[in-house]
Motif scaffolding. Structure first.
Motif, PDB file in Angstrom:
ATOM      1  N   LEU A 215       0.814  -1.214   0.000  1.00  9.32           N
ATOM      2  CA  LEU A 215       0.000   0.000   0.000  1.00  9.32           C
ATOM      3  C   LEU A 215       0.852   1.272   0.000  1.00  9.32           C
ATOM      4  O   LEU A 215       0.310   2.375   0.066  1.00  9.32           O
ATOM      5  N   GLU A 216       2.193   1.094  -0.066  1.00 10.65           N
ATOM      6  CA  GLU A 216       3.112   2.245  -0.065  1.00 10.65           C
ATOM      7  C   GLU A 216       2.835   3.150   1.143  1.00 10.65           C
ATOM      8  O   GLU A 216       2.699   4.373   1.026  1.00 10.65           O
ATOM      9  N   ALA A 217       2.748   2.544   2.319  1.00  9.01           N
ATOM     10  CA  ALA A 217       2.383   3.284   3.531  1.00  9.01           C
ATOM     11  C   ALA A 217       3.426   4.325   3.901  1.00  9.01           C
ATOM     12  O   ALA A 217       4.617   4.179   3.617  1.00  9.01           O
ATOM     13  N   LYS A 218       2.957   5.375   4.560  1.00  8.75           N
ATOM     14  CA  LYS A 218       3.866   6.412   5.074  1.00  8.75           C
ATOM     15  C   LYS A 218       4.706   5.858   6.212  1.00  8.75           C
ATOM     16  O   LYS A 218       5.881   6.200   6.369  1.00  8.75           O
ATOM     17  N   SER A 219       4.080   4.998   7.041  1.00  4.84           N
ATOM     18  CA  SER A 219       4.788   4.367   8.152  1.00  4.84           C
ATOM     19  C   SER A 219       3.993   3.158   8.623  1.00  4.84           C
ATOM     20  O   SER A 219       2.800   3.035   8.338  1.00  4.84           O
ATOM     21  N   VAL A 220       4.669   2.277   9.346  1.00  5.05           N
ATOM     22  CA  VAL A 220       4.027   1.146  10.018  1.00  5.05           C
ATOM     23  C   VAL A 220       4.364   1.262  11.498  1.00  5.05           C
ATOM     24  O   VAL A 220       5.532   1.438  11.863  1.00  5.05           O
ATOM     25  N   SER A 221       3.346   1.196  12.344  1.00  7.77           N
ATOM     26  CA  SER A 221       3.551   1.291  13.797  1.00  7.77           C
ATOM     27  C   SER A 221       3.107   0.003  14.468  1.00  7.77           C
ATOM     28  O   SER A 221       2.004  -0.488  14.209  1.00  7.77           O
ATOM     29  N   ILE A 222       3.970  -0.527  15.324  1.00 11.13           N
ATOM     30  CA  ILE A 222       3.640  -1.700  16.120  1.00 11.13           C
ATOM     31  C   ILE A 222       3.474  -1.240  17.562  1.00 11.13           C
ATOM     32  O   ILE A 222       4.396  -0.674  18.153  1.00 11.13           O
ATOM     33  N   TYR A 242      16.358   1.469  27.020  1.00 10.29           N
ATOM     34  CA  TYR A 242      15.528   1.837  25.868  1.00 10.29           C
ATOM     35  C   TYR A 242      16.415   2.344  24.734  1.00 10.29           C
ATOM     36  O   TYR A 242      17.367   3.092  24.950  1.00 10.29           O
ATOM     37  N   ILE A 243      16.099   1.930  23.505  1.00  9.80           N
ATOM     38  CA  ILE A 243      16.854   2.358  22.327  1.00  9.80           C
ATOM     39  C   ILE A 243      15.929   3.209  21.448  1.00  9.80           C
ATOM     40  O   ILE A 243      14.959   2.693  20.890  1.00  9.80           O
ATOM     41  N   PRO A 244      16.178   4.508  21.314  1.00  5.79           N
ATOM     42  CA  PRO A 244      15.252   5.377  20.574  1.00  5.79           C
ATOM     43  C   PRO A 244      15.306   5.219  19.059  1.00  5.79           C
ATOM     44  O   PRO A 244      14.331   5.519  18.373  1.00  5.79           O
ATOM     45  N   GLU A 245      16.440   4.738  18.538  1.00  2.00           N
ATOM     46  CA  GLU A 245      16.602   4.685  17.078  1.00  2.00           C
ATOM     47  C   GLU A 245      17.438   3.468  16.685  1.00  2.00           C
ATOM     48  O   GLU A 245      18.468   3.176  17.280  1.00  2.00           O
ATOM     49  N   LEU A 246      16.966   2.766  15.676  1.00  2.00           N
ATOM     50  CA  LEU A 246      17.677   1.603  15.141  1.00  2.00           C
ATOM     51  C   LEU A 246      17.641   1.671  13.616  1.00  2.00           C
ATOM     52  O   LEU A 246      16.786   2.352  13.035  1.00  2.00           O
ATOM     53  N   PRO A 276       9.484   3.639   7.255  1.00  2.00           N
ATOM     54  CA  PRO A 276       9.921   3.563   8.659  1.00  2.00           C
ATOM     55  C   PRO A 276       8.973   2.700   9.495  1.00  2.00           C
ATOM     56  O   PRO A 276       7.755   2.711   9.290  1.00  2.00           O
ATOM     57  N   LEU A 277       9.559   1.980  10.445  1.00  2.00           N
ATOM     58  CA  LEU A 277       8.811   1.159  11.386  1.00  2.00           C
ATOM     59  C   LEU A 277       8.912   1.809  12.761  1.00  2.00           C
ATOM     60  O   LEU A 277      10.007   2.087  13.243  1.00  2.00           O
ATOM     61  N   LEU A 278       7.766   2.049  13.378  1.00  2.00           N
ATOM     62  CA  LEU A 278       7.727   2.649  14.705  1.00  2.00           C
ATOM     63  C   LEU A 278       7.268   1.612  15.714  1.00  2.00           C
ATOM     64  O   LEU A 278       6.286   0.908  15.478  1.00  2.00           O
ATOM     65  N   VAL A 279       7.980   1.503  16.819  1.00  4.38           N
ATOM     66  CA  VAL A 279       7.557   0.648  17.926  1.00  4.38           C
ATOM     67  C   VAL A 279       7.085   1.578  19.031  1.00  4.38           C
ATOM     68  O   VAL A 279       7.877   2.316  19.622  1.00  4.38           O
ATOM     69  N   LYS A 280       5.774   1.574  19.298  1.00  4.05           N
ATOM     70  CA  LYS A 280       5.157   2.539  20.197  1.00  4.05           C
ATOM     71  C   LYS A 280       4.545   1.844  21.410  1.00  4.05           C
ATOM     72  O   LYS A 280       4.220   0.655  21.369  1.00  4.05           O
ATOM     73  N   PRO A 288       7.796   8.758  22.620  1.00  9.00           N
ATOM     74  CA  PRO A 288       8.241   8.738  21.217  1.00  9.00           C
ATOM     75  C   PRO A 288       8.418   7.348  20.633  1.00  9.00           C
ATOM     76  O   PRO A 288       8.343   7.172  19.423  1.00  9.00           O
ATOM     77  N   GLY A 289       8.676   6.335  21.483  1.00  7.89           N
ATOM     78  CA  GLY A 289       8.907   4.986  20.976  1.00  7.89           C
ATOM     79  C   GLY A 289      10.250   4.866  20.284  1.00  7.89           C
ATOM     80  O   GLY A 289      11.149   5.697  20.458  1.00  7.89           O
ATOM     81  N   THR A 290      10.390   3.842  19.466  1.00  7.70           N
ATOM     82  CA  THR A 290      11.621   3.595  18.702  1.00  7.70           C
ATOM     83  C   THR A 290      11.312   3.695  17.215  1.00  7.70           C
ATOM     84  O   THR A 290      10.312   3.145  16.753  1.00  7.70           O
ATOM     85  N   ILE A 291      12.155   4.397  16.487  1.00  8.67           N
ATOM     86  CA  ILE A 291      12.021   4.443  15.029  1.00  8.67           C
ATOM     87  C   ILE A 291      13.099   3.567  14.406  1.00  8.67           C
ATOM     88  O   ILE A 291      14.270   3.606  14.800  1.00  8.67           O
ATOM     89  N   ILE A 292      12.671   2.753  13.445  1.00 10.48           N
ATOM     90  CA  ILE A 292      13.588   1.853  12.725  1.00 10.48           C
ATOM     91  C   ILE A 292      13.548   2.275  11.265  1.00 10.48           C
ATOM     92  O   ILE A 292      12.487   2.232  10.621  1.00 10.48           O
ATOM     93  N   HIS A 293      14.709   2.676  10.734  1.00  9.58           N
ATOM     94  CA  HIS A 293      14.737   3.194   9.370  1.00  9.58           C
ATOM     95  C   HIS A 293      16.132   3.009   8.783  1.00  9.58           C
ATOM     96  O   HIS A 293      16.902   2.177   9.256  1.00  9.58           O
ATOM     97  N   ASN A 294      16.459   3.800   7.771  1.00 14.36           N
ATOM     98  CA  ASN A 294      17.707   3.585   7.024  1.00 14.36           C
ATOM     99  C   ASN A 294      18.921   4.265   7.632  1.00 14.36           C
ATOM    100  O   ASN A 294      19.952   4.382   6.982  1.00 14.36           O
ATOM    101  N   ALA A 295      18.838   4.718   8.854  1.00 11.78           N
ATOM    102  CA  ALA A 295      19.928   5.479   9.462  1.00 11.78           C
ATOM    103  C   ALA A 295      21.237   4.683   9.494  1.00 11.78           C
ATOM    104  O   ALA A 295      21.239   3.467   9.652  1.00 11.78           O
ATOM    105  N   LYS A 296      22.347   5.391   9.365  1.00 15.23           N
ATOM    106  CA  LYS A 296      23.675   4.770   9.411  1.00 15.23           C
ATOM    107  C   LYS A 296      24.481   5.343  10.571  1.00 15.23           C
ATOM    108  O   LYS A 296      24.160   6.389  11.112  1.00 15.23           O
ATOM    109  N   HIS A 297      25.532   4.620  10.931  1.00 15.83           N
ATOM    110  CA  HIS A 297      26.506   5.086  11.932  1.00 15.83           C
ATOM    111  C   HIS A 297      25.869   5.411  13.277  1.00 15.83           C
ATOM    112  O   HIS A 297      26.216   6.388  13.939  1.00 15.83           O
TER     113      HIS A 297
END
Length: 422
Positions: A215-222, A242-246, A276-280, A288-297
Protein backbone atom coordinates in the motif's frame (compact mmCIF):
# COMPACT_ATOMS: atom_id res chain seq x y z
CA UNK A 1 -1.85 5.60 4.41
CA UNK A 2 -0.53 4.43 7.78
CA UNK A 3 -0.58 0.90 9.20
CA UNK A 4 -1.03 0.18 12.91
CA UNK A 5 -0.52 -3.26 14.39
CA UNK A 6 -1.98 -4.08 17.81
CA UNK A 7 -0.58 -7.20 19.47
CA UNK A 8 -2.33 -9.58 21.81
CA UNK A 9 -1.11 -7.79 24.93
CA UNK A 10 -2.64 -4.50 23.78
CA UNK A 11 -6.14 -6.03 23.62
CA UNK A 12 -5.85 -8.60 26.41
CA UNK A 13 -8.59 -7.10 28.59
CA UNK A 14 -11.42 -4.56 28.61
CA UNK A 15 -9.28 -1.66 29.86
CA UNK A 16 -6.62 -2.18 27.21
CA UNK A 17 -9.16 -2.40 24.41
CA UNK A 18 -10.55 0.94 25.59
CA UNK A 19 -7.00 2.37 25.44
CA UNK A 20 -6.63 1.09 21.89
CA UNK A 21 -9.83 2.87 20.87
CA UNK A 22 -8.38 6.12 22.22
CA UNK A 23 -5.31 5.62 20.00
CA UNK A 24 -7.55 4.98 16.99
CA UNK A 25 -9.63 8.09 17.77
CA UNK A 26 -6.44 10.17 17.63
CA UNK A 27 -5.62 9.20 14.05
CA UNK A 28 -5.46 12.49 12.17
CA UNK A 29 -8.55 13.53 10.24
CA UNK A 30 -8.24 12.74 6.55
CA UNK A 31 -5.56 10.10 7.09
CA UNK A 32 -6.32 6.57 5.93
CA UNK A 33 -5.30 3.76 8.25
CA UNK A 34 -5.21 -0.04 8.24
CA UNK A 35 -5.36 -1.58 11.70
CA UNK A 36 -3.88 -5.08 11.95
CA UNK A 37 -5.25 -6.93 14.99
CA UNK A 38 -3.74 -9.95 16.75
CA UNK A 39 -5.65 -12.53 18.80
CA UNK A 40 -6.52 -11.41 22.33
CA UNK A 41 -4.06 -12.21 25.11
CA UNK A 42 -3.25 -15.93 25.22
CA UNK A 43 -5.99 -16.97 22.78
CA UNK A 44 -3.56 -18.53 20.30
CA UNK A 45 -2.11 -20.75 23.04
CA UNK A 46 -5.63 -21.83 24.00
CA UNK A 47 -6.52 -22.60 20.39
CA UNK A 48 -3.36 -24.68 20.01
CA UNK A 49 -4.69 -26.91 22.80
CA UNK A 50 -7.92 -27.29 20.83
CA UNK A 51 -5.90 -28.40 17.79
CA UNK A 52 -3.92 -30.90 19.87
CA UNK A 53 -7.08 -32.45 21.32
CA UNK A 54 -8.77 -32.62 17.92
CA UNK A 55 -5.75 -34.21 16.22
CA UNK A 56 -5.58 -36.80 19.02
CA UNK A 57 -9.24 -37.56 18.17
CA UNK A 58 -10.49 -36.29 21.52
CA UNK A 59 -13.47 -34.53 19.97
CA UNK A 60 -15.34 -33.89 23.22
CA UNK A 61 -12.30 -32.34 24.87
CA UNK A 62 -11.60 -30.19 21.80
CA UNK A 63 -15.17 -28.86 21.79
CA UNK A 64 -15.05 -28.17 25.53
CA UNK A 65 -11.80 -26.24 25.20
CA UNK A 66 -13.24 -24.26 22.31
CA UNK A 67 -16.39 -23.49 24.29
CA UNK A 68 -14.24 -21.74 26.91
CA UNK A 69 -12.71 -19.55 24.18
CA UNK A 70 -16.16 -18.77 22.80
CA UNK A 71 -17.51 -17.66 26.16
CA UNK A 72 -14.46 -15.50 26.86
CA UNK A 73 -14.96 -13.57 23.62
CA UNK A 74 -18.73 -13.28 24.07
CA UNK A 75 -18.18 -11.90 27.57
CA UNK A 76 -15.81 -9.23 26.26
CA UNK A 77 -18.31 -8.30 23.54
CA UNK A 78 -21.18 -8.08 26.06
CA UNK A 79 -19.15 -5.76 28.28
CA UNK A 80 -18.05 -3.44 25.47
CA UNK A 81 -21.11 -3.30 23.23
CA UNK A 82 -24.71 -2.18 23.51
CA UNK A 83 -26.05 -0.93 20.16
CA UNK A 84 -23.69 -3.09 18.10
CA UNK A 85 -23.83 -6.26 20.20
CA UNK A 86 -26.40 -8.20 18.15
CA UNK A 87 -24.60 -7.57 14.87
CA UNK A 88 -21.26 -8.47 16.44
CA UNK A 89 -22.77 -11.61 17.98
CA UNK A 90 -24.07 -12.78 14.59
CA UNK A 91 -20.65 -12.26 12.99
CA UNK A 92 -18.93 -14.16 15.83
CA UNK A 93 -21.37 -17.07 15.55
CA UNK A 94 -20.36 -17.49 11.91
CA UNK A 95 -16.70 -17.70 12.99
CA UNK A 96 -17.48 -20.16 15.79
CA UNK A 97 -19.47 -22.34 13.40
CA UNK A 98 -16.59 -22.44 10.90
CA UNK A 99 -14.41 -24.07 13.57
CA UNK A 100 -17.07 -26.28 15.15
CA UNK A 101 -17.95 -27.92 11.85
CA UNK A 102 -14.34 -28.98 11.55
CA UNK A 103 -14.13 -30.20 15.17
CA UNK A 104 -17.04 -32.58 14.58
CA UNK A 105 -15.05 -34.38 11.85
CA UNK A 106 -12.08 -36.71 12.21
CA UNK A 107 -8.59 -35.63 11.13
CA UNK A 108 -7.59 -37.02 7.73
CA UNK A 109 -4.94 -34.44 6.81
CA UNK A 110 -1.67 -33.27 8.37
CA UNK A 111 -1.57 -31.52 11.76
CA UNK A 112 -0.32 -28.25 10.27
CA UNK A 113 -3.40 -28.00 8.04
CA UNK A 114 -5.80 -28.30 10.98
CA UNK A 115 -3.68 -25.91 13.03
CA UNK A 116 -4.22 -23.16 10.49
CA UNK A 117 -7.95 -23.79 10.04
CA UNK A 118 -8.59 -23.62 13.79
CA UNK A 119 -6.07 -21.12 15.14
CA UNK A 120 -6.96 -18.46 12.57
CA UNK A 121 -10.26 -17.79 14.34
CA UNK A 122 -8.44 -15.97 17.18
CA UNK A 123 -7.65 -12.97 14.98
CA UNK A 124 -11.05 -13.08 13.29
CA UNK A 125 -12.82 -12.85 16.65
CA UNK A 126 -10.66 -10.11 18.16
CA UNK A 127 -10.80 -7.92 15.05
CA UNK A 128 -14.58 -8.34 14.92
CA UNK A 129 -14.95 -7.10 18.50
CA UNK A 130 -12.59 -4.15 17.92
CA UNK A 131 -14.47 -3.21 14.73
CA UNK A 132 -17.87 -3.11 16.40
CA UNK A 133 -16.47 -1.29 19.44
CA UNK A 134 -15.13 1.35 17.07
CA UNK A 135 -18.58 1.66 15.49
CA UNK A 136 -20.12 1.86 18.96
CA UNK A 137 -17.86 4.88 19.52
CA UNK A 138 -18.84 6.58 16.28
CA UNK A 139 -15.79 5.64 14.19
CA UNK A 140 -16.31 4.91 10.50
CA UNK A 141 -14.44 1.60 10.26
CA UNK A 142 -14.64 -1.22 7.73
CA UNK A 143 -13.89 -4.83 8.75
CA UNK A 144 -11.92 -6.81 6.18
CA UNK A 145 -11.30 -10.56 6.20
CA UNK A 146 -7.60 -10.60 5.34
CA UNK A 147 -8.01 -14.10 3.90
CA UNK A 148 -9.71 -12.42 0.93
CA UNK A 149 -6.65 -10.24 0.40
CA UNK A 150 -3.45 -11.93 1.58
CA UNK A 151 -2.89 -14.89 -0.73
CA UNK A 152 -0.32 -17.55 0.18
CA UNK A 153 0.98 -20.94 -0.85
CA UNK A 154 -0.17 -24.05 1.02
CA UNK A 155 2.84 -24.37 3.32
CA UNK A 156 0.61 -24.45 6.37
CA UNK A 157 1.92 -22.81 9.60
CA UNK A 158 4.63 -20.96 7.67
CA UNK A 159 2.92 -19.89 4.46
CA UNK A 160 4.71 -17.95 1.75
CA UNK A 161 3.13 -14.80 0.33
CA UNK A 162 1.98 -14.64 -3.31
CA UNK A 163 3.04 -11.03 -3.63
CA UNK A 164 1.58 -9.97 -6.99
CA UNK A 165 -1.96 -11.17 -6.25
CA UNK A 166 -1.79 -9.85 -2.68
CA UNK A 167 -0.68 -6.42 -3.87
CA UNK A 168 -3.46 -6.23 -6.43
CA UNK A 169 -6.16 -7.29 -3.97
CA UNK A 170 -4.88 -5.04 -1.17
CA UNK A 171 -4.91 -1.97 -3.39
CA UNK A 172 -8.45 -2.75 -4.54
CA UNK A 173 -9.72 -3.20 -0.97
CA UNK A 174 -7.79 -0.74 1.19
CA UNK A 175 -7.47 2.18 -1.19
CA UNK A 176 -11.23 2.44 -1.54
CA UNK A 177 -12.18 6.00 -0.63
CA UNK A 178 -15.42 5.07 1.14
CA UNK A 179 -13.74 4.45 4.49
CA UNK A 180 -10.80 5.99 6.30
CA UNK A 181 -10.09 3.21 8.83
CA UNK A 182 -9.90 -0.47 7.95
CA UNK A 183 -9.71 -3.22 10.55
CA UNK A 184 -8.22 -6.56 9.60
CA UNK A 185 -6.28 -9.50 11.02
CA UNK A 186 -2.61 -10.29 11.44
CA UNK A 187 -0.91 -13.69 11.22
CA UNK A 188 -3.37 -15.30 8.78
CA UNK A 189 -3.99 -15.58 5.05
CA UNK A 190 -5.49 -18.07 2.62
CA UNK A 191 -4.58 -20.22 -0.35
CA UNK A 192 -6.14 -19.81 -3.77
CA UNK A 193 -8.39 -22.73 -2.72
CA UNK A 194 -9.72 -20.62 0.19
CA UNK A 195 -8.01 -22.71 2.87
CA UNK A 196 -6.79 -20.68 5.84
CA UNK A 197 -3.05 -20.39 6.42
CA UNK A 198 -0.83 -18.80 9.05
CA UNK A 199 2.46 -16.97 8.59
CA UNK A 200 4.39 -18.39 11.55
CA UNK A 201 4.12 -17.62 15.25
CA UNK A 202 3.96 -13.86 15.97
CA UNK A 203 3.28 -13.27 12.27
CA UNK A 204 1.04 -10.23 12.80
CA UNK A 205 4.10 -7.96 12.55
CA UNK A 206 4.78 -9.52 9.16
CA UNK A 207 1.19 -8.89 8.04
CA UNK A 208 1.56 -5.21 8.92
CA UNK A 209 4.81 -5.04 6.94
CA UNK A 210 3.24 -6.77 3.92
CA UNK A 211 0.35 -4.30 3.87
CA UNK A 212 2.74 -1.41 4.44
CA UNK A 213 4.75 -2.52 1.42
CA UNK A 214 1.92 -3.13 -1.05
CA UNK A 215 0.00 0.00 0.00
CA UNK A 216 3.11 2.24 -0.07
CA UNK A 217 2.38 3.28 3.53
CA UNK A 218 3.87 6.41 5.07
CA UNK A 219 4.79 4.37 8.15
CA UNK A 220 4.03 1.15 10.02
CA UNK A 221 3.55 1.29 13.80
CA UNK A 222 3.64 -1.70 16.12
CA UNK A 223 1.97 -0.99 19.47
CA UNK A 224 3.45 -2.85 22.43
CA UNK A 225 3.43 -2.71 26.23
CA UNK A 226 7.00 -1.34 26.44
CA UNK A 227 8.51 2.13 26.01
CA UNK A 228 10.08 1.05 22.73
CA UNK A 229 12.74 -1.43 21.67
CA UNK A 230 14.89 -2.44 24.63
CA UNK A 231 18.52 -3.61 24.57
CA UNK A 232 17.42 -6.84 26.30
CA UNK A 233 14.37 -8.41 27.87
CA UNK A 234 13.93 -6.29 31.02
CA UNK A 235 12.44 -9.31 32.81
CA UNK A 236 15.78 -11.11 32.43
CA UNK A 237 18.31 -8.28 32.34
CA UNK A 238 17.92 -5.43 34.83
CA UNK A 239 20.51 -3.40 32.88
CA UNK A 240 18.24 -3.29 29.78
CA UNK A 241 17.89 0.21 28.33
CA UNK A 242 15.53 1.84 25.87
CA UNK A 243 16.85 2.36 22.33
CA UNK A 244 15.25 5.38 20.57
CA UNK A 245 16.60 4.69 17.08
CA UNK A 246 17.68 1.60 15.14
CA UNK A 247 18.45 0.82 11.53
CA UNK A 248 17.03 -2.04 9.51
CA UNK A 249 20.30 -4.02 9.58
CA UNK A 250 20.53 -4.05 13.36
CA UNK A 251 16.92 -5.13 13.82
CA UNK A 252 17.33 -7.97 11.31
CA UNK A 253 20.37 -9.18 13.26
CA UNK A 254 18.47 -8.92 16.56
CA UNK A 255 15.52 -10.87 15.18
CA UNK A 256 17.79 -13.53 13.68
CA UNK A 257 19.47 -14.15 17.02
CA UNK A 258 16.13 -14.53 18.76
CA UNK A 259 15.02 -11.12 20.03
CA UNK A 260 11.23 -11.19 20.39
CA UNK A 261 10.64 -7.51 19.69
CA UNK A 262 10.01 -7.83 15.92
CA UNK A 263 9.03 -10.82 13.76
CA UNK A 264 12.12 -11.80 11.69
CA UNK A 265 10.34 -11.42 8.33
CA UNK A 266 9.00 -7.96 9.09
CA UNK A 267 11.94 -5.79 8.05
CA UNK A 268 12.54 -6.75 4.41
CA UNK A 269 9.19 -5.54 2.98
CA UNK A 270 9.67 -2.21 4.77
CA UNK A 271 13.34 -1.74 3.98
CA UNK A 272 12.71 -2.49 0.30
CA UNK A 273 10.45 0.57 0.10
CA UNK A 274 12.17 2.70 2.78
CA UNK A 275 9.09 2.67 5.04
CA UNK A 276 9.92 3.56 8.66
CA UNK A 277 8.81 1.16 11.39
CA UNK A 278 7.73 2.65 14.70
CA UNK A 279 7.56 0.65 17.93
CA UNK A 280 5.16 2.54 20.20
CA UNK A 281 3.79 2.09 23.72
CA UNK A 282 0.01 1.69 23.86
CA UNK A 283 0.08 2.29 27.62
CA UNK A 284 1.48 5.79 27.00
CA UNK A 285 1.03 6.86 23.37
CA UNK A 286 2.73 10.21 24.05
CA UNK A 287 6.12 8.49 24.38
CA UNK A 288 8.24 8.74 21.22
CA UNK A 289 8.91 4.99 20.98
CA UNK A 290 11.62 3.60 18.70
CA UNK A 291 12.02 4.44 15.03
CA UNK A 292 13.59 1.85 12.72
CA UNK A 293 14.74 3.19 9.37
CA UNK A 294 17.71 3.59 7.02
CA UNK A 295 19.93 5.48 9.46
CA UNK A 296 23.68 4.77 9.41
CA UNK A 297 26.51 5.09 11.93
CA UNK A 298 24.30 4.77 14.99
CA UNK A 299 25.77 3.98 18.39
CA UNK A 300 24.19 1.00 20.14
CA UNK A 301 24.35 -0.20 23.73
CA UNK A 302 25.15 -3.89 24.31
CA UNK A 303 22.18 -5.86 22.98
CA UNK A 304 21.66 -9.13 24.86
CA UNK A 305 19.48 -12.00 23.68
CA UNK A 306 18.86 -15.27 25.51
CA UNK A 307 17.27 -18.12 23.58
CA UNK A 308 16.15 -21.28 25.39
CA UNK A 309 15.31 -24.76 24.08
CA UNK A 310 18.29 -25.12 21.78
CA UNK A 311 19.85 -28.28 20.41
CA UNK A 312 23.37 -28.86 19.06
CA UNK A 313 23.77 -31.42 16.29
CA UNK A 314 27.26 -32.60 15.35
CA UNK A 315 27.71 -34.08 11.87
CA UNK A 316 31.04 -35.95 11.65
CA UNK A 317 32.37 -37.69 8.55
CA UNK A 318 32.13 -41.48 8.78
CA UNK A 319 35.64 -42.18 7.49
CA UNK A 320 37.49 -39.20 9.03
CA UNK A 321 37.73 -37.47 5.65
CA UNK A 322 37.66 -33.68 5.59
CA UNK A 323 34.29 -31.94 5.53
CA UNK A 324 34.17 -30.54 2.01
CA UNK A 325 31.73 -28.87 -0.33
CA UNK A 326 29.62 -31.94 -1.00
CA UNK A 327 29.24 -32.72 2.71
CA UNK A 328 28.13 -29.17 3.42
CA UNK A 329 25.69 -29.28 0.50
CA UNK A 330 24.19 -32.49 1.91
CA UNK A 331 23.70 -30.91 5.34
CA UNK A 332 22.07 -27.80 3.88
CA UNK A 333 19.83 -29.99 1.72
CA UNK A 334 18.60 -31.79 4.86
CA UNK A 335 17.96 -28.46 6.61
CA UNK A 336 16.17 -27.04 3.59
CA UNK A 337 13.95 -30.11 3.22
CA UNK A 338 12.80 -29.75 6.82
CA UNK A 339 12.64 -25.94 6.71
CA UNK A 340 15.09 -25.64 9.61
CA UNK A 341 17.13 -22.46 10.04
CA UNK A 342 20.48 -22.69 11.89
CA UNK A 343 21.07 -20.28 14.77
CA UNK A 344 24.83 -20.94 14.83
CA UNK A 345 27.24 -23.02 12.73
CA UNK A 346 30.78 -24.14 13.63
CA UNK A 347 33.02 -25.87 11.08
CA UNK A 348 35.82 -28.25 11.99
CA UNK A 349 38.16 -30.41 9.91
CA UNK A 350 35.96 -33.50 9.96
CA UNK A 351 32.74 -32.19 11.52
CA UNK A 352 30.09 -29.50 11.40
CA UNK A 353 28.17 -28.38 14.48
CA UNK A 354 24.81 -26.69 14.07
CA UNK A 355 22.65 -25.08 16.74
CA UNK A 356 18.90 -25.15 16.08
CA UNK A 357 15.63 -24.50 17.86
CA UNK A 358 14.59 -27.79 19.46
CA UNK A 359 11.62 -28.76 17.31
CA UNK A 360 11.58 -32.37 18.48
CA UNK A 361 9.97 -34.11 15.51
CA UNK A 362 12.04 -32.27 12.92
CA UNK A 363 15.26 -32.74 14.89
CA UNK A 364 14.66 -36.49 15.05
CA UNK A 365 13.93 -36.57 11.32
CA UNK A 366 17.07 -34.56 10.58
CA UNK A 367 19.20 -36.96 12.63
CA UNK A 368 17.76 -39.97 10.80
CA UNK A 369 18.25 -38.41 7.36
CA UNK A 370 21.83 -37.44 8.09
CA UNK A 371 22.77 -40.78 9.69
CA UNK A 372 23.19 -42.31 6.24
CA UNK A 373 26.11 -40.00 5.47
CA UNK A 374 27.42 -38.85 8.88
CA UNK A 375 28.01 -39.90 12.43
CA UNK A 376 25.33 -37.79 14.11
CA UNK A 377 25.37 -36.66 17.75
CA UNK A 378 22.52 -34.66 19.32
CA UNK A 379 22.82 -32.61 22.51
CA UNK A 380 19.66 -31.01 23.94
CA UNK A 381 18.65 -28.71 26.81
CA UNK A 382 20.91 -25.88 25.70
CA UNK A 383 20.67 -22.09 25.82
CA UNK A 384 22.07 -19.65 23.26
CA UNK A 385 23.29 -16.34 24.67
CA UNK A 386 24.08 -13.64 22.11
CA UNK A 387 25.54 -10.19 22.79
CA UNK A 388 25.94 -7.60 20.05
CA UNK A 389 28.20 -4.58 20.65
CA UNK A 390 29.69 -6.27 23.73
CA UNK A 391 31.94 -4.44 26.15
CA UNK A 392 35.11 -5.62 27.87
CA UNK A 393 33.14 -6.24 31.06
CA UNK A 394 30.59 -8.41 29.25
CA UNK A 395 33.39 -10.26 27.45
CA UNK A 396 35.07 -11.09 30.77
CA UNK A 397 31.78 -12.21 32.28
CA UNK A 398 30.99 -14.48 29.35
CA UNK A 399 34.51 -15.94 29.43
CA UNK A 400 33.81 -16.93 33.02
CA UNK A 401 30.57 -18.74 32.14
CA UNK A 402 30.50 -22.43 33.05
CA UNK A 403 29.07 -25.37 31.08
CA UNK A 404 29.78 -23.74 27.71
CA UNK A 405 29.63 -26.23 24.82
CA UNK A 406 30.30 -23.81 21.94
CA UNK A 407 31.54 -20.26 21.56
CA UNK A 408 31.87 -17.85 18.63
CA UNK A 409 33.14 -14.29 18.54
CA UNK A 410 33.40 -11.51 15.95
CA UNK A 411 34.31 -7.86 16.56
CA UNK A 412 30.57 -7.09 16.95
CA UNK A 413 28.87 -10.28 18.11
CA UNK A 414 29.70 -12.80 20.84
CA UNK A 415 27.75 -16.04 21.28
CA UNK A 416 27.96 -18.88 23.73
CA UNK A 417 25.92 -22.06 23.71
CA UNK A 418 25.65 -23.47 27.20
CA UNK A 419 23.74 -26.00 29.24
CA UNK A 420 20.33 -24.65 30.19
CA UNK A 421 19.64 -24.40 33.89
CA UNK A 422 16.95 -26.83 34.96
Amino acid sequence: MIVYKFGGASISNIERIQQVIQIIENIEAGEKAVLVISAMGKTTNALEKVVDAFFQQKATEALQLFEVIKQQHLTVAKYLLVKEYNTCYARMIDIFTEVEWLLHDKPVRAYDYYYDQIVCCGELLSSTIIHFFCKENGLNTQWIDIRDVLLTDNNFRDAGIIWDITAQKAQQVFLNTAHSIYITQGFIGATTDNESTTLGREGSDFTAAILGNVLEAKSVSIWKDVEGVMSADPKMFKEAVYIPELNYNEVIEMAYYGAQVIHPKTIKPLQNKHIPLLVKCFLNPSLPGTIIHNAKHLHFPPIQILKDKQVLITFQSLDFSFIGGQSIQNIYAFLNALKLIPNLIQFGAISVQICLDDKAEKINELAMLAAEKFDVQVQKNLQLFTVRHYTAAILNAMNAEENVVLRQQTPITLQILKLQKQ
